[in-house]
Every structure is written in structure tokens, then in C-alpha cells.
Design a protein around this motif. Structure first.
Motif, PDB file in Angstrom:
ATOM      1  N   GLY A   1      11.634 -24.775 -17.138  1.00 17.42           N
ATOM      2  CA  GLY A   1      11.849 -23.505 -17.791  1.00 17.42           C
ATOM      3  C   GLY A   1      12.304 -22.424 -16.837  1.00 17.42           C
ATOM      4  O   GLY A   1      12.182 -22.548 -15.605  1.00 17.42           O
ATOM      5  N   TYR A   2      12.818 -21.366 -17.426  1.00 13.46           N
ATOM      6  CA  TYR A   2      13.263 -20.184 -16.690  1.00 13.46           C
ATOM      7  C   TYR A   2      12.822 -18.943 -17.465  1.00 13.46           C
ATOM      8  O   TYR A   2      12.900 -18.900 -18.691  1.00 13.46           O
ATOM      9  N   ARG A   3      12.311 -17.954 -16.743  1.00 18.56           N
ATOM     10  CA  ARG A   3      11.986 -16.656 -17.341  1.00 18.56           C
ATOM     11  C   ARG A   3      12.498 -15.576 -16.409  1.00 18.56           C
ATOM     12  O   ARG A   3      12.288 -15.637 -15.195  1.00 18.56           O
ATOM     13  N   MET A   4      13.164 -14.578 -16.996  1.00 16.07           N
ATOM     14  CA  MET A   4      13.749 -13.540 -16.158  1.00 16.07           C
ATOM     15  C   MET A   4      12.650 -12.763 -15.416  1.00 16.07           C
ATOM     16  O   MET A   4      11.516 -12.676 -15.902  1.00 16.07           O
ATOM     17  N   ASP A   5      12.921 -12.290 -14.180  1.00 15.55           N
ATOM     18  CA  ASP A   5      14.226 -12.250 -13.545  1.00 15.55           C
ATOM     19  C   ASP A   5      14.521 -13.502 -12.707  1.00 15.55           C
ATOM     20  O   ASP A   5      15.653 -13.702 -12.296  1.00 15.55           O
ATOM     21  N   GLY A   6      13.535 -14.326 -12.439  1.00 10.57           N
ATOM     22  CA  GLY A   6      13.809 -15.512 -11.652  1.00 10.57           C
ATOM     23  C   GLY A   6      12.613 -16.427 -11.518  1.00 10.57           C
ATOM     24  O   GLY A   6      12.392 -17.008 -10.454  1.00 10.57           O
ATOM     25  N   VAL A   7      11.830 -16.584 -12.589  1.00  9.51           N
ATOM     26  CA  VAL A   7      10.653 -17.449 -12.568  1.00  9.51           C
ATOM     27  C   VAL A   7      11.047 -18.825 -13.092  1.00  9.51           C
ATOM     28  O   VAL A   7      11.528 -18.958 -14.223  1.00  9.51           O
ATOM     29  N   LEU A   8      10.862 -19.850 -12.283  1.00  7.04           N
ATOM     30  CA  LEU A   8      11.166 -21.227 -12.658  1.00  7.04           C
ATOM     31  C   LEU A   8       9.862 -22.002 -12.815  1.00  7.04           C
ATOM     32  O   LEU A   8       8.899 -21.784 -12.076  1.00  7.04           O
ATOM     33  N   SER A   9       9.829 -22.915 -13.786  1.00 13.31           N
ATOM     34  CA  SER A   9       8.613 -23.689 -14.029  1.00 13.31           C
ATOM     35  C   SER A   9       8.959 -25.135 -14.314  1.00 13.31           C
ATOM     36  O   SER A   9      10.040 -25.457 -14.809  1.00 13.31           O
ATOM     37  N   THR A  10       8.004 -26.008 -13.978  1.00 12.85           N
ATOM     38  CA  THR A  10       8.091 -27.435 -14.279  1.00 12.85           C
ATOM     39  C   THR A  10       6.750 -27.872 -14.841  1.00 12.85           C
ATOM     40  O   THR A  10       5.699 -27.519 -14.296  1.00 12.85           O
ATOM     41  N   HIS A  11       6.785 -28.628 -15.923  1.00 13.66           N
ATOM     42  CA  HIS A  11       5.555 -29.069 -16.588  1.00 13.66           C
ATOM     43  C   HIS A  11       5.675 -30.551 -16.923  1.00 13.66           C
ATOM     44  O   HIS A  11       6.681 -30.987 -17.491  1.00 13.66           O
ATOM     45  N   VAL A  12       4.635 -31.320 -16.570  1.00 15.53           N
ATOM     46  CA  VAL A  12       4.580 -32.753 -16.844  1.00 15.53           C
ATOM     47  C   VAL A  12       3.365 -33.028 -17.721  1.00 15.53           C
ATOM     48  O   VAL A  12       2.273 -32.513 -17.461  1.00 15.53           O
ATOM     49  N   ASP A  13       3.546 -33.848 -18.742  1.00 14.62           N
ATOM     50  CA  ASP A  13       2.476 -34.200 -19.672  1.00 14.62           C
ATOM     51  C   ASP A  13       2.451 -35.718 -19.821  1.00 14.62           C
ATOM     52  O   ASP A  13       3.431 -36.324 -20.258  1.00 14.62           O
ATOM     53  N   LEU A  14       1.313 -36.347 -19.444  1.00 20.38           N
ATOM     54  CA  LEU A  14       1.157 -37.798 -19.508  1.00 20.38           C
ATOM     55  C   LEU A  14      -0.111 -38.134 -20.278  1.00 20.38           C
ATOM     56  O   LEU A  14      -1.173 -37.570 -20.012  1.00 20.38           O
ATOM     57  N   SER A  15      -0.006 -39.050 -21.236  1.00 21.51           N
ATOM     58  CA  SER A  15      -1.176 -39.479 -22.006  1.00 21.51           C
ATOM     59  C   SER A  15      -1.073 -40.979 -22.265  1.00 21.51           C
ATOM     60  O   SER A  15       0.002 -41.482 -22.636  1.00 21.51           O
ATOM     61  N   ARG A  16      -2.192 -41.687 -22.073  1.00 16.44           N
ATOM     62  CA  ARG A  16      -2.252 -43.130 -22.304  1.00 16.44           C
ATOM     63  C   ARG A  16      -3.617 -43.533 -22.842  1.00 16.44           C
ATOM     64  O   ARG A  16      -4.622 -42.891 -22.540  1.00 16.44           O
TER      65      ARG A  16
ATOM     66  N   ARG B   1      15.230 -24.859 -25.851  1.00 14.40           N
ATOM     67  CA  ARG B   1      14.678 -23.641 -26.451  1.00 14.40           C
ATOM     68  C   ARG B   1      15.180 -22.414 -25.703  1.00 14.40           C
ATOM     69  O   ARG B   1      15.311 -22.427 -24.473  1.00 14.40           O
ATOM     70  N   ALA B   2      15.422 -21.357 -26.473  1.00  9.17           N
ATOM     71  CA  ALA B   2      15.772 -20.054 -25.903  1.00  9.17           C
ATOM     72  C   ALA B   2      15.013 -18.991 -26.680  1.00  9.17           C
ATOM     73  O   ALA B   2      14.910 -19.057 -27.903  1.00  9.17           O
ATOM     74  N   ALA B   3      14.451 -18.019 -25.976  1.00 14.95           N
ATOM     75  CA  ALA B   3      13.704 -16.943 -26.625  1.00 14.95           C
ATOM     76  C   ALA B   3      14.011 -15.628 -25.925  1.00 14.95           C
ATOM     77  O   ALA B   3      14.135 -15.587 -24.693  1.00 14.95           O
ATOM     78  N   ILE B   4      14.148 -14.583 -26.711  1.00 17.88           N
ATOM     79  CA  ILE B   4      14.335 -13.234 -26.175  1.00 17.88           C
ATOM     80  C   ILE B   4      13.257 -12.346 -26.780  1.00 17.88           C
ATOM     81  O   ILE B   4      13.263 -12.092 -27.989  1.00 17.88           O
ATOM     82  N   ASP B   5      12.314 -11.914 -25.979  1.00 18.48           N
ATOM     83  CA  ASP B   5      11.267 -11.005 -26.426  1.00 18.48           C
ATOM     84  C   ASP B   5      11.734  -9.559 -26.278  1.00 18.48           C
ATOM     85  O   ASP B   5      12.414  -9.212 -25.315  1.00 18.48           O
ATOM     86  N   ASN B   6      11.346  -8.727 -27.250  1.00 15.85           N
ATOM     87  CA  ASN B   6      11.725  -7.310 -27.244  1.00 15.85           C
ATOM     88  C   ASN B   6      13.235  -7.179 -27.074  1.00 15.85           C
ATOM     89  O   ASN B   6      13.724  -6.535 -26.135  1.00 15.85           O
TER      90      ASN B   6
ATOM     91  N   ARG C   1      12.538  -6.155 -22.325  1.00 14.10           N
ATOM     92  CA  ARG C   1      13.238  -7.329 -22.846  1.00 14.10           C
ATOM     93  C   ARG C   1      13.126  -8.458 -21.827  1.00 14.10           C
ATOM     94  O   ARG C   1      13.361  -8.278 -20.631  1.00 14.10           O
ATOM     95  N   THR C   2      12.766  -9.638 -22.321  1.00 11.72           N
ATOM     96  CA  THR C   2      12.557 -10.785 -21.442  1.00 11.72           C
ATOM     97  C   THR C   2      13.217 -12.011 -22.046  1.00 11.72           C
ATOM     98  O   THR C   2      13.023 -12.307 -23.229  1.00 11.72           O
ATOM     99  N   VAL C   3      13.967 -12.740 -21.248  1.00  9.35           N
ATOM    100  CA  VAL C   3      14.652 -13.956 -21.682  1.00  9.35           C
ATOM    101  C   VAL C   3      13.916 -15.159 -21.111  1.00  9.35           C
ATOM    102  O   VAL C   3      13.582 -15.194 -19.923  1.00  9.35           O
ATOM    103  N   SER C   4      13.654 -16.148 -21.961  1.00  7.88           N
ATOM    104  CA  SER C   4      13.002 -17.382 -21.536  1.00  7.88           C
ATOM    105  C   SER C   4      13.816 -18.570 -22.039  1.00  7.88           C
ATOM    106  O   SER C   4      14.283 -18.579 -23.179  1.00  7.88           O
ATOM    107  N   LEU C   5      13.982 -19.574 -21.182  1.00  8.69           N
ATOM    108  CA  LEU C   5      14.709 -20.795 -21.519  1.00  8.69           C
ATOM    109  C   LEU C   5      13.844 -21.991 -21.154  1.00  8.69           C
ATOM    110  O   LEU C   5      13.069 -21.948 -20.200  1.00  8.69           O
TER     111      LEU C   5
END
Length: 736
Positions: A217-232, A700-705, A726-730
Motif C-alpha cells: 500500500g501507499y498513503r500520501m505523502d510517502g508512507v509505504l506498507s507491506t502486509h502478509v496474511d497466512l492461515s493453515r 483499491r484506491a481511496a481519497i479521504d476528505n 485530503r489523503t490518498v491511499s492505494l
């Protein structure tokens, strides 16, 4: 003008962060249109609408020109109010929202992902009874009010039903199955707590089918994220389950600050025999942030209106010297045994620890021109919670009546540690519209001492008696022994409060108009622990006595295949506490909250889903020496929220959404001589579901405010904050 010319025009006219959102939406739409066109011209059957069918299509249809897509509407219920969802009701056991005689809200993890929320106020954006009082990325990020009442940061938050201290803690929302909200008093269900309500975060658990997903994911102005989900699931007959979630988030926030977050959660369970189940859950998170927006204090402000509004995304108010670093740990284990077909016993214990290292300013507002005095506080804080609960649940019959019984007990021991050598200093004056000239760097790691410990031991019982197929009566009682000790820096006890035999009852009458419609009337009492007065007041450090509250509520809940609705009429009576004209924080008289709330959702045709919520609230101080008849600070008279989603025809998998929330003017102080204006925040988003290389992919793309509305919001009594910009998230997710 062709499509490419449209895209180039968007690049010229939109701010830089919106370029990315525009290109993502444009690319998703282009891909979807091309795919649909291919299917219309050459495919022999329609694309599957369920994940199972989509997976089968991806395996069997290798000769298709493009992979099949799946429609988002097939993955979510037609009723986003989730009234059939089980909720944790403490001493009432676990029951659905529909069968809970109190006002509740459930927000699913899928909804959190669709809207890409990153603070608690955004979680409940669709609930008009909840008001957002917080900026992201700071110590206030979990501040909300419910029906005009704040949530108790010491007792009002739980993870999987287990208490933890929430102050300054932003949860890893991508690792949650859902978020549950109980509005109003929770004294019978959970013990001592302020009457605003209770938030329960439910973490993801092992599922029947394997889960392997990765999202970035990305959130302005330059926040990057990685998420892993594992279930067994594994072992004989899949008797054991494990689920692991990990998130890494780092980068520049919208107010020129920094964030570095690492979150990991683990859930293990085992069905050892047909009747015996065990589980273990753990959550560990560290967050380091800098540059957060300071709180603005109005206690010394004499003008009758607030200064011109600034943007919450401004970096004028502080710098990277201000920071909040937090650590959260929660470990819980439990056993559930099915004693008979009608009776079960469950017991669990938990240990939680939360810590904060804060260096933050409080800006004391001086005049309408925006001048302020910057006072800096730097210190470390830590809290621990040890919790145990055991509970029998079962059914018995007495003559023609069936009784659903819950009998149990709970023990909680909370300790609070604060900095031994915290630093409080006045740096100097500044102005809201000019860069803050003051800096105060600190390294953290300050020594702490035990300031207080709180012990609650309780026993509870509830009986839901089914009188007829339609009528039921609920009666419950909690018996609590409560003690609180406060200590000096030397370790000596300075004060103590204890009260044994505190009784908090609840009663409810429920009537089933039809199987999916419940009409109810309920009454509940609660007691909240006495506050230790903040140092900004003349009697700072004083310990106040506990306050008793009462709540009366009449409501209706109804859920159907294509629509659902709830409504409630309520009155809450709470002991009032505020700063008087001499700046002494006192308990004086009562604060009364009367209101009506309603929410509904309906699916229109195959493509449209419309949901709305409204709350009308009348509040006043009563029976006190000051402010009688005034509106209660922090309680807006009118709030309305709405959300519309649209599944685009002929573009399978593409869903567009827009939501808006209007918050009416709110009194900042009990004297009613200062208020925020009303404001509306509008958010938009797009979700596109497809298959690439045989794997489910979600964009997914979201624009708050989206209008970048500037507004003052009530934060806490005498405090205000500028609204988030205003905040953009991808986000892009792939399921393997």
C-alpha cells in the motif's frame, strides 16, 4: 477527447498524490473494459460471481483470452449493518447484534480494507452516533465520542474481549476480522468504565480454508506498507489451526513527519476432542512517529469564536523533535469445554502491556489572531493489565419457560507507571499561521515509577428467560470489589479508594415482531473509576471519587435479505465533571444525554447499495452549582452519515463508493462560550477485483476528505484540533 487525452489532462490538473489515484482508477477501468469486451465477444459463459466459481474458472478456462473476474457484491452481505454477526457482550456471553438489547455497531475487516482506514474515527465513519475527535499519527488517534460521551481509554477498549490500555495506540486494522462497538453503558457487561461505550477489536483467526495473501500500500505523502496474511489447518482432521499476520509500514506522513510501524499477530487453536477446544493469541506492535500535530488548549482563550481554520496537514505547528513511540503486547490463552449439549464452560487469561515515549507540545491559544504559548511535555509511560475470566453458559427449563443463563467471575489488576523525571517546559510564543520557531529534542528512555494500581474482582449472573416464542426478559447483576492505590515517587502510598459490593444491574424486555426483527427496552447502570486531575488544573493530582451512570433505551433492529434498519431512543444520566471558573476540576451535578439514532441500508437493484445513519442529541448540565442548562461540551446536536456503493455494470469486479459525514456545531467548553462550526467530510473510493495468473487480485484506491475541507474539531474538553487534510491511499492485494 480520447481516453489517453483524458489521462494527460488529469495529470495536469490534479495534485501530485492524486496523479497516482487517477492513473490507478484509469488503468483498472481500461483493463476491466477490455476484459468485459473480450468476454462479450468470445466467452461462452458469464464470469463466475463467487470466489469458488472464480477459482474453478481460473483452473478450467486456460484457453480464454483473459482471466475471469469476480464481483465485489458477492463477497459482502446485502446488509452492511451485520445484525446477524456475533458480538462479545461480556457478562451476557456471545450473541448476535439482533439479540442484544443495546445499541451496537459492527464494522468488518473487509469494510476496513475497502476504505483503507488508519485511525479509529475513520472506522466508524458510517455511524452518526460516533464523532471523530482525533488526528492520525499522534497520541490522540483513538479519541472518539459516542452519543456525546468519550470512550474510557483505561477501560473502554478490548482486544478479543481482553482489556488493554489504549492511549496512544493505533491498532493494525489490516489484521482485524472486525471491530465491535457497544454504545453507552457497559457496567454490567464489563465492570467499571465510563459510560460512552466499549470498543472490541477482533483479530483474525485460523479459517477452514488456507489463506495466503500479500498486499502492498501507499498513503500520501510517502508512507509505504507491506502486509502478509497466512492461515493453515493441520493435524488429524485439521484439528489444529494457525494464522500469522505481519505488517511493515514506514515513510513520510502528510504533516512532514515520519512513521515506522512493525505489527505481528499470531492466533493458534486446537480442537483436542469433540468437546475440548484450546487457543492462544499474541499481538506485538511497535510504532515510532514524529512530527505529529499538537493539541490546542482553549482554557485561557477569551474570544467568543475560534481563529481561522488551518489544515491538519500543516507542518507549521511542530517539527520532527515532537514524537510518540509506542509498544503494545497482548498474550491470551483459553479453554472451552462443552460439558453437555446445553452447557459449556470457558476460561481465559490475558496479559497486556502498553508503553509510550512522548515528546509533544500543547499550544495554549491566546487570541483570535492565532497566537499561542508552546509548552512541551516529555516523558515515558507504561501500563500493564492482568485479566482472568471464567464463565458458564447454558440453558434450563422451568415449566413453560426456557432460561439462557450466564454465570461467571472476572479478575483484573491494572498498574500505571509514569515518568519519574518527566520534563515540562514553556518554550515560548508562536502563531498558528507561521512556522513554530521552537524545538526541543529528547532521547527518551526516562525512568518511570508506579503511580497507581487498580484491582477489580467481580461475579456476575444473567438470565434471559424466553416467556413465549416472541417475548423474552433479561435480568443481570454484577457484583464488584474495587480498589485503587496511588503512590509517590518514593513508592509510598499517598491515597487509596476502595469500595466493595458495588452492584451494577441490567434489565431488558425483548419482543420478536418477526424472526428477524427485535423490539427492546433496556436499563443498565455503571460505575466509572475516579479521575486523577490533570496538572493543567489548579487541583492537579487530586483523586476524585467514582461516578455512577444510568441508561434507559428503547430500540428496534431488523435485518432482511436486501435491507436492514435500527433505531434507538435513549437517555443517559452521568455525574458531571469539568473545570470551573477558578480552573479547579470538580465533580458537580449531572450531565444528561437524550437522543435518537437511526440507521439503515438497502440494496437497490443489482448495482446500488445505499446506507445512512442519523443522530439527534440533546444534552445539558443539571443539579450543579455551575452551567445548569448549558449544553454538555463535546456533544454535537446533529450528526448524519451516508454511504453509496455502485457495482459498475458491464465492468465485472469494479465497484465505486462515496461516503459523507456531517457533524454539527459542538461546544468546546461547559460555559458554552466557544464552539466549533459544523462541517462535512466527503470520501470516495474504487475497488477492482480480478484474476491474474490464476490468482485473485484486488486493487483499491481511496481519497479521504476529497474537497480538502478545513475545520476545527472538538478533541477533548477545552481542546480542539484541525481536521485531517485530503489523503490518498492505494493498495494492491494478491491471494495465492
Amino acid at each position: 477527447m480520447n481516453n489517453r487525452e483524458h489521462a494527460r489532462q488529469a495529470r495536469r490538473t490534479l495534485p501530485r498524490p492524486l496523479h497516482i489515484a487517477a492513473w490507478l482508477t484509469f488503468a483498472a477501468a481500461q483493463a476491466a473494459v477490455a476484459q468485459t469486451s473480450t468476454q462479450d465477444s468470445g466467452a461462452t459463459s458469464a464470469a463466475p460471481k463467487t470466489p469458488q466459481a472464480a477459482a474453478a474458472s481460473g483452473t478450467a478456462g486456460k484457453d480464454q483470452a483473459l482471466p475471469a473476474v469476480k464481483v465485489s457484491a458477492s463477497q459482502v452481505a446485502d446488509s452492511p449493518l451485520n445484525l446477524s454477526t456475533p458480538v462479545n457482550s461480556g457478562a451476557l456471553g456471545t450473541r448476535s447484534q439482533l439479540d442484544t438489547p443495546f445499541s451496537t455497531t459492527v464494522v468488518t475487516g473487509e469494510n476496513l480494507a475497502e476504505r483503507q482506514v488508519y485511525k479509529l474515527g475513520d472506522v466508524f465513519a458510517g455511524d452518526a452516533s460516533v464523532t471523530n475527535n482525533s488526528n492520525a499519527y499522534n497520541a490522540w488517534a483513538t479519541y472518539i465520542t459516542i452519543r456525546g460521551l468519550p470512550v474510557d481509554w483505561q477501560n473502554g477498549f478490548r482486544i478479543d474481549g481482553n482489556p488493554f490500555i489504549s492511549y496512544g495506540i493505533t491498532m493494525p486494522y489490516e489484521q482485524l476480522e472486525r471491530v465491535e462497538l457497544l454504545k453507552g453503558l457497559g457496567g454490567f457487561m464489563y465492570g467499571f468504565a465510563q459510560p460512552g461505550g466499549l470498543v472490541n477489536y477482533v483479530t483474525k483467526r485460523p479459517e477452514k480454508d488456507p489463506v495466503t495473501s500479500l498486499d502492498v500500500g501507499y498513503r500520501m505523502d510517502g508512507v509505504l506498507s507491506t502486509h502478509v496474511d497466512l492461515s493453515r489447518r493441520f493435524g488429524p482432521d485439521d484439528m489444529f489451526g494457525a494464522r500469522l499476520n505481519y505488517t511493515k509500514e514506514a515513510g513520510k506522513t502528510y504533516n512532514a513527519g515520519d512513521i515506522n510501524r512493525n505489527s505481528v499477530s499470531l492466533a493458534l487453536d486446537g480442537q483436542l476432542t469433540r468437546d475440548l477446544q484450546v487457543w492462544f493469541n499474541a499481538l506485538y506492535q511497535t510504532i515510532r512517529t514524529s512530527g505529529q500535530t499538537p493539541a490546542i488548549y482553549t482554557g485561557s482563550y477569551t474570544a467568543s469564536s475560534l481563529p481561522a481554520v488551518i489544515s491538519g496537514g500543516s507542518n507549521l505547528l511542530g517539527g520532527t523533535d515532537q514524537h510518540i513511540n509506542t509498544n503494545l503486547q497482548l498474550y491470551t490463552a483459553g479453554v472451552r469445554y462443552q460439558l453437555t449439549p446445553d452447557w459449556s464452560f470457558a476460561t481465559s487469561g490475558s496479559y497486556s502491556k502498553s508503553a509510550r515515549d512522548r515528546n509533544e507540545s500543547t499550544l495554549t491559544l491566546l487570541n483570535q489572531q492565532g497566537d499561542y504559548t508552546d509548552a512541551r511535555w516529555n516523558g515515558d509511560e507504561a501500563h500493564q493489565d492482568i485479566y482472568w475470566q471464567g464463565m458458564f453458559e447454558g440453558k434450563v427449563k422451568t415449566g413453560p419457560f426456557t432460561h439462557q443463563l450466564v454465570i461467571g467471575g472476572a479478575y483484573q489488576h491494572q498498574t500505571n507507571n509514569y515518568a519519574l523525571n518527566s520534563i515540562y517546559t514553556v518554550l515560548g510564543n508562536g502563531n498558528l499561521y507561521q512556522p513554530n520557531p521552537w524545538r526541543f529534542y529528547s532521547g527518551g528512555g526516562l525512568e518511570t515509577y508506579r503511580t497507581s494500581d487498580i484491582t477489580q474482582a467481580s461475579a456476575f449472573v444473567s438470565d434471559t428467560m424466553q416467556i413465549t416464542s416472541r417475548w423474552a426478559v433479561l435480568a443481570g447483576l454484577r457484583y464488584t470489589n474495587y480498589s485503587q492505590n496511588n503512590y509517590a515517587t518514593t513508592g509510598e502510598k499517598t491515597s487509596q479508594y476502595s469500595q466493595n459490593g458495588v452492584l451494577t444491574p441490567t434489565f431488558a424486555l425483548m419482543y420478536k415482531l418477526e424472526p428477524n426483527t427485535t423490539l427492546y427496552a433496556s436499563y443498565v447502570e455503571a460505575l466509572e473509576q475516579g479521575a486523577i486531575v490533570d496538572s493543567i488544573y489548579a487541583n492537579g493530582g487530586a483523586m476524585l471519587r467514582p461516578l455512577r451512570s444510568r441508561q434507559y433505551e428503547i430500540g428496534i433492529k431488523s435485518e432482511h435479505e436486501r435491507w436492514s434498519a435500527t433505531a434507538a431512543l435513549f437517555r443517559i444520566e452521568r455525574g458531571a465533571a469539568y473545570a470551573n471558573a477558578d480552573n479547579v476540576y470538580v465533580q458537580d451535578g449531572n450531565s444528561i444525554y437524550e437522543g435518537v439514532e437511526a440507521a439503515g441500508s438497502v440494496r437497490l437493484g443489482r448495482s446500488w447499495q445505499v446506507a445512512g445513519s442519523v443522530t439527534l442529541l440533546d444534552t445539558w448540565y443539571a443539579k450543579g452549582q455551575s452551567y445548569n442548562g448549558n449544553r454538555v461540551a463535546g456533544a454535537p446536536t446533529f450528526v448524519a452519515a451516508g454511504r453509496v456503493t455502485y457495482d459498475v455494470p458491464y465492468v465485472q469486479g469494479l465497484q465505486l463508493a462515496a461516503d459523507a459525514k456531517f457533524t454539527g456545531s459542538t461546544q468546546v467548553r461547559p460555559a458554552n462560550n466557544l464552539e466549533t462550526g459544523g462541517y462535512m467530510v466527503v470520501n470516495v473510493g474504487a475497488n477492482y477485483f480480478t484474476r491474474i495468473g490464476g490468482h485473485d487480485v484486488t486493487l483499491r484506491a481511496a481519497i479521504d476528505n476529497i474537497t480538502n475541507r478545513r475545520y476545527w474539531m472538538f478533541q477533548y474538553s477545552d481542546y480542539i484540533a484541525p481536521g485531517d487534510p485530503r489523503t490518498v491511499s492505494l493498495n494492491a492485494k494478491i491471494d495465492f
